[in-house]
Write a protein that holds these residues in place. Structure first.
Motif, PDB file in Angstrom:
ATOM      1  N   VAL A   1     113.741   5.113  72.094  1.00 57.83           N
ATOM      2  CA  VAL A   1     112.694   4.146  72.341  1.00 57.83           C
ATOM      3  C   VAL A   1     113.185   3.123  73.352  1.00 57.83           C
ATOM      4  CG1 VAL A   1     111.209   2.380  71.336  1.00 57.83           C
ATOM      5  CG2 VAL A   1     111.763   4.461  70.047  1.00 57.83           C
ATOM      6  N   GLN A   2     112.359   2.867  74.337  1.00 59.79           N
ATOM      7  CA  GLN A   2     112.696   1.865  75.326  1.00 59.79           C
ATOM      8  C   GLN A   2     111.451   1.089  75.720  1.00 59.79           C
ATOM      9  OE1 GLN A   2     114.817   1.534  79.731  1.00 59.79           O
ATOM     10  NE2 GLN A   2     115.208   3.293  78.436  1.00 59.79           N
ATOM     11  N   LEU A   3     111.593  -0.220  75.760  1.00 59.72           N
ATOM     12  CA  LEU A   3     110.532  -1.118  76.171  1.00 59.72           C
ATOM     13  C   LEU A   3     111.078  -2.011  77.271  1.00 59.72           C
ATOM     14  CD1 LEU A   3     109.367  -2.216  72.608  1.00 59.72           C
ATOM     15  CD2 LEU A   3     108.337  -0.435  74.019  1.00 59.72           C
ATOM     16  N   VAL A   4     110.395  -2.055  78.392  1.00 55.08           N
ATOM     17  CA  VAL A   4     110.870  -2.821  79.534  1.00 55.08           C
ATOM     18  C   VAL A   4     109.774  -3.763  79.998  1.00 55.08           C
ATOM     19  CG1 VAL A   4     111.806  -2.749  81.862  1.00 55.08           C
ATOM     20  CG2 VAL A   4     112.384  -0.941  80.227  1.00 55.08           C
ATOM     21  N   GLU A   5     110.004  -5.057  79.805  1.00 57.32           N
ATOM     22  CA  GLU A   5     109.045  -6.071  80.219  1.00 57.32           C
ATOM     23  C   GLU A   5     109.269  -6.478  81.664  1.00 57.32           C
ATOM     24  OE1 GLU A   5     110.214  -7.184  75.877  1.00 57.32           O
ATOM     25  OE2 GLU A   5     111.224  -6.518  77.708  1.00 57.32           O
ATOM     26  N   SER A   6     108.205  -6.908  82.299  1.00 51.00           N
ATOM     27  CA  SER A   6     108.289  -7.439  83.647  1.00 51.00           C
ATOM     28  C   SER A   6     107.114  -8.383  83.871  1.00 51.00           C
ATOM     29  CB  SER A   6     108.289  -6.325  84.692  1.00 51.00           C
ATOM     30  OG  SER A   6     107.094  -5.570  84.630  1.00 51.00           O
ATOM     31  N   GLY A   7     107.176  -9.140  84.948  1.00 48.58           N
ATOM     32  CA  GLY A   7     106.066  -9.989  85.333  1.00 48.58           C
ATOM     33  C   GLY A   7     106.245 -11.463  85.068  1.00 48.58           C
TER      34      GLY A   7
ATOM     35  N   SER B   1     103.876  -7.145  81.921  1.00 49.08           N
ATOM     36  CA  SER B   1     103.764  -5.717  81.663  1.00 49.08           C
ATOM     37  C   SER B   1     104.904  -5.265  80.772  1.00 49.08           C
ATOM     38  CB  SER B   1     103.806  -4.919  82.970  1.00 49.08           C
ATOM     39  OG  SER B   1     102.730  -5.250  83.814  1.00 49.08           O
ATOM     40  N   CYS B   2     104.647  -4.239  79.994  1.00 43.44           N
ATOM     41  CA  CYS B   2     105.666  -3.620  79.155  1.00 43.44           C
ATOM     42  C   CYS B   2     105.532  -2.115  79.292  1.00 43.44           C
ATOM     43  CB  CYS B   2     105.500  -4.046  77.702  1.00 43.44           C
ATOM     44  SG  CYS B   2     106.514  -3.116  76.526  1.00 43.44           S
ATOM     45  N   ALA B   3     106.513  -1.500  79.906  1.00 38.85           N
ATOM     46  CA  ALA B   3     106.542  -0.050  80.052  1.00 38.85           C
ATOM     47  C   ALA B   3     107.273   0.548  78.862  1.00 38.85           C
ATOM     48  CB  ALA B   3     107.232   0.333  81.354  1.00 38.85           C
ATOM     49  N   ALA B   4     106.609   1.442  78.155  1.00 34.83           N
ATOM     50  CA  ALA B   4     107.150   2.017  76.932  1.00 34.83           C
ATOM     51  C   ALA B   4     107.488   3.490  77.113  1.00 34.83           C
ATOM     52  CB  ALA B   4     106.154   1.863  75.790  1.00 34.83           C
ATOM     53  N   SER B   5     108.556   3.909  76.461  1.00 33.18           N
ATOM     54  CA  SER B   5     108.924   5.311  76.423  1.00 33.18           C
ATOM     55  C   SER B   5     109.576   5.609  75.081  1.00 33.18           C
ATOM     56  CB  SER B   5     109.859   5.681  77.576  1.00 33.18           C
ATOM     57  OG  SER B   5     111.054   4.913  77.531  1.00 33.18           O
ATOM     58  N   GLY B   6     109.605   6.878  74.711  1.00 35.73           N
ATOM     59  CA  GLY B   6     110.223   7.272  73.457  1.00 35.73           C
ATOM     60  C   GLY B   6     109.330   7.136  72.240  1.00 35.73           C
TER      61      GLY B   6
ATOM     62  N   LYS C   1      99.340   5.186  81.457  1.00 35.29           N
ATOM     63  CA  LYS C   1     100.567   4.683  82.066  1.00 35.29           C
ATOM     64  C   LYS C   1     101.617   4.273  81.046  1.00 35.29           C
ATOM     65  CE  LYS C   1      98.242   2.937  86.200  1.00 35.29           C
ATOM     66  NZ  LYS C   1      97.975   1.744  87.040  1.00 35.29           N
ATOM     67  N   ASN C   2     101.320   4.441  79.769  1.00 32.01           N
ATOM     68  CA  ASN C   2     102.225   4.000  78.705  1.00 32.01           C
ATOM     69  C   ASN C   2     102.653   2.548  78.900  1.00 32.01           C
ATOM     70  OD1 ASN C   2     104.056   7.135  78.048  1.00 32.01           O
ATOM     71  ND2 ASN C   2     101.996   6.492  77.535  1.00 32.01           N
ATOM     72  N   THR C   3     101.685   1.709  79.222  1.00 31.74           N
ATOM     73  CA  THR C   3     101.992   0.331  79.562  1.00 31.74           C
ATOM     74  C   THR C   3     101.109  -0.641  78.801  1.00 31.74           C
ATOM     75  OG1 THR C   3     102.735   0.975  81.771  1.00 31.74           O
ATOM     76  CG2 THR C   3     102.196  -1.333  81.432  1.00 31.74           C
ATOM     77  N   LEU C   4     101.735  -1.673  78.295  1.00 32.63           N
ATOM     78  CA  LEU C   4     101.084  -2.780  77.611  1.00 32.63           C
ATOM     79  C   LEU C   4     101.055  -3.980  78.546  1.00 32.63           C
ATOM     80  CD1 LEU C   4     100.104  -3.968  74.780  1.00 32.63           C
ATOM     81  CD2 LEU C   4     102.492  -4.718  74.532  1.00 32.63           C
ATOM     82  N   TYR C   5      99.983  -4.749  78.492  1.00 32.17           N
ATOM     83  CA  TYR C   5      99.839  -5.907  79.359  1.00 32.17           C
ATOM     84  C   TYR C   5      99.516  -7.163  78.552  1.00 32.17           C
ATOM     85  CZ  TYR C   5      99.206  -2.303  82.925  1.00 32.17           C
ATOM     86  OH  TYR C   5      99.365  -1.215  83.744  1.00 32.17           O
TER      87      TYR C   5
END
Length: 115
Positions: A2-8, A21-26, A75-79
């Motif tokens: 599991v990986q969550l990567v925030e940006s913005g 933004s939060c890009a999620a995987s796993g 996009k597997n992305t949370l905003y």
């Protein structure tokens, strides 16, 4: 994994806006409720907003009316759209998911609201 990567995050003046933004995987993102938390210096981490797999949102009192949580399952992305920002919104913002019996967190993105 599991990986969550925030940006913005960044520096913005009071009354300004940012979109996190939060890009999620796993995880199976499309069926997973997702959350935004924040933590200001000297304060405990607090829930800001959450969204169901069906895109139904819920907000903390401080966020309601100013912030909008959304998701793009393709996009597997949370905003988190943040408008009318106030100095008290200054914090590190974290993406969060509960998956496989534990909570996962991103590294956080700093939001500073100051003139």
């Amino acid at each position: 994994q599991v990986q969550l990567v925030e940006s913005g995050g960044g520096l913005v003046q009071p009354g300004g806006s940012l979109r996190l933004s939060c890009a999620a995987s796993g995880i199976i993102f499309s069926i997973s409720p997702m959350n935004w938390y924040r933590q200001a210096p000297g304060k405990q981490r607090e829930l800001v907003a959450r969204i169901t797999q069906g895109s139904l949102p819920n907000y903390s009192p401080s966020a309601k009316g100013r912030f909008t949580i959304s998701r793009d399952n393709a996009k597997n992305t949370l905003y988190l759209q943040m408008n009318s920002l106030k100095p008290e919104d200054t914090a590190v913002y974290y993406c969060n998911v509960f998956w496989g019996g534990r909570a996962y967190w991103g590294q956080g993105t700093q939001v500073t609201v100051s003139s």
